[in-house]
Design an enzyme around this catalytic site. Structure first.
Site, short mmCIF file in Angstrom:
data_model
loop_
_atom_site.label_atom_id
_atom_site.label_comp_id
_atom_site.label_asym_id
_atom_site.label_seq_id
_atom_site.Cartn_x
_atom_site.Cartn_y
_atom_site.Cartn_z
N ALA A 288 0.84 -1.20 0.00
CA ALA A 288 0.00 0.00 0.00
C ALA A 288 0.87 1.25 0.00
O ALA A 288 0.53 2.25 -0.64
CB ALA A 288 -0.93 0.00 1.21
N ASP A 289 2.01 1.21 0.71
CA ASP A 289 2.95 2.33 0.69
C ASP A 289 3.48 2.54 -0.73
O ASP A 289 3.50 3.67 -1.25
CB ASP A 289 4.14 2.05 1.62
CG ASP A 289 3.76 2.01 3.08
OD1 ASP A 289 2.58 2.27 3.40
OD2 ASP A 289 4.64 1.73 3.91
#
Length: 401
Positions: free
Chosen positions: A177-178
């Site tokens: 997700a980062d």
């Protein structure tokens, strides 16, 4: 923070590199900071994370060297580090430079040829602020190095470079997700990562009448409990038992809602763990509610999901703190919308993968001044001078030179 245009920041990066190394950079890339709105604590059980890339850019400038040395310079910190390609090692004292070394390791361990480098990092926001700046450094450096050496490396292979750097060099988790937020985001959108399929969707954030503020509460970060304990395989299996396929919801599944069934499955863990697993289940529901509301352009439903998520973080996951809770309570008091409590006009939540001390708040532009007055009161009460950044949804990584 000095307000600079994108062009001014890019020019300052090139000037800093030139002054440091007496040569112009050959390649410059930029990636933005980000924050997670909901779900950053749920990746290990293949749930979803809602993220926003924001206009807090990091610039990385690179130029080649004739030897195997690598030199690192962070302009705002006025710090310099160095390493050698033949003996690239993680060093705790190198702090921010370890992120750059991890990317270089990710390339070389994957069979890509990387030679000596001069690297400059330029960012008005420091990595310690907790706004995804370290991830932005990694992503921007990966794109800049690929461009510098014209490496035959696809975006998918760059994701593998980043993963090798995180897992094998930094010995940390590779949070997709980062990475997705820093790479694939688009202005005016929120990014939703599905960890079960390693895919993402972009959802419009069409609320131009709202202002988004990131507030660094400046509270010392303390590990209150071992966050790895919740991600143990036995807990993942328990949550798996409570997943139900549903064709009419985003992602095709949701958690069991029958309290008797939930209590029976979670009866094998202690009360502390039960609360945290319940929180993960509620986080998934909040993401589904937020996603559905964003698709319809309904701010009230989205804000309700965010506010519920913070309550869960505070009461069930146990990662909030009195200072953040105080800030968010003051926000709700500014414009409580008493006529319809189910459609709040503002929202906020603690954010960060660890035990962060950052809050994001989204409110009417007309309420911004009153909110910032509360931050002055916050400093008088708690003794911490909060730092506030106004942000907006931004795009992904770009090579600018």
């Amino acid at each position: 923070m000095e307000q600079l245009t994108f062009e001014q920041m890019c020019a300052k990066t090139e000037i800093a590199h030139n002054l440091e190394y007496q040569e112009k950079p050959v390649s410059v890339a930029t990636a933005n900071g980000r924050f997670h709105l909901i779900g950053e604590h749920c990746w290990f059980c293949k749930d979803k994370t809602l993220s926003m890339s924001v206009n807090l850019p990091v610039f990385v400038a690179v130029s080649p060297r004739d030897d195997s040395s690598v030199k690192f310079y962070f302009q705002q910190l006025d710090e310099r580090k160095r390493a050698n390609l033949a003996s690239l090692k993680f060093k705790k004292e190198d702090r921010w430079a370890n992120a750059l070394k991890a990317i270089i390791y990710g390339f070389t361990s994957g069979g890509f040829e990387v030679k000596g480098l001069n690297i400059t990092v330029w960012s008005q926001v420091l990595p310690s602020a907790g706004f995804g700046i370290t991830t932005a450094i990694k992503i921007a450096s990966a794109w800049a190095i690929r461009k510098l050496y014209s490496l035959p490396c696809t975006d998918e292979q760059l994701l593998q470079v980043i993963e090798r750097g995180n897992k094998l060099f930094l010995n940390t988790e590779n949070h997709i997700a980062d990475n997705f937020a820093a790479i694939y985001s688009k202005p005016g959108h929120i990014l939703l990562t599905d960890h079960s399929t390693n895919t993402y969707d972009l959802i419009p954030f069409n609320f131009d009448d709202k202002v988004i503020l990131l507030t660094d509460a400046k509270v010392p970060r303390i590990d209150l409990w071992n966050k790895d304990s919740v991600s143990q395989p036995e807990n993942v299996l328990l949550l798996g038992e409570l997943k139900e396929r549903k064709t009419n919801v985003y992602g095709g599944w949701k958690y069991e809602e029958n309290p008797n069934e939930v209590n029976e499955v979670l009866s094998v863990v202690n009360e502390e763990m039960r609360r945290r697993l319940l929180c993960i289940m509620k986080e998934h529901s909040s993401i589904l509610e937020a996603q559905a509301s964003l698709e319809k352009g309904e701010f009230g439903g989205f804000a309700r999901a965010v506010n519920h998520s913070h309550i869960n973080m505070r009461d069930l996951f146990d990662i909030s703190c009195p200072e953040i809770d105080w800030i968010l309570k003051r926000l709700q008091e500014i414009n409580p919308n008493p006529e319809d409590s189910r459609n709040p006009v503002s929202c906020g939540r603690i954010t960060g993968k660890g035990f962060g001390r950052v809050a994001y708040t989204i409110m009417n532009r007309s309420d911004e001044e009153n909110f910032k007055k509360k931050l002055v009161e916050y400093e008088r009460i708690f003794g911490f001078k909060a730092e506030c950044y106004e942000v907006k949804p931004a795009g992904g990584v770009t090579v600018v030179r």
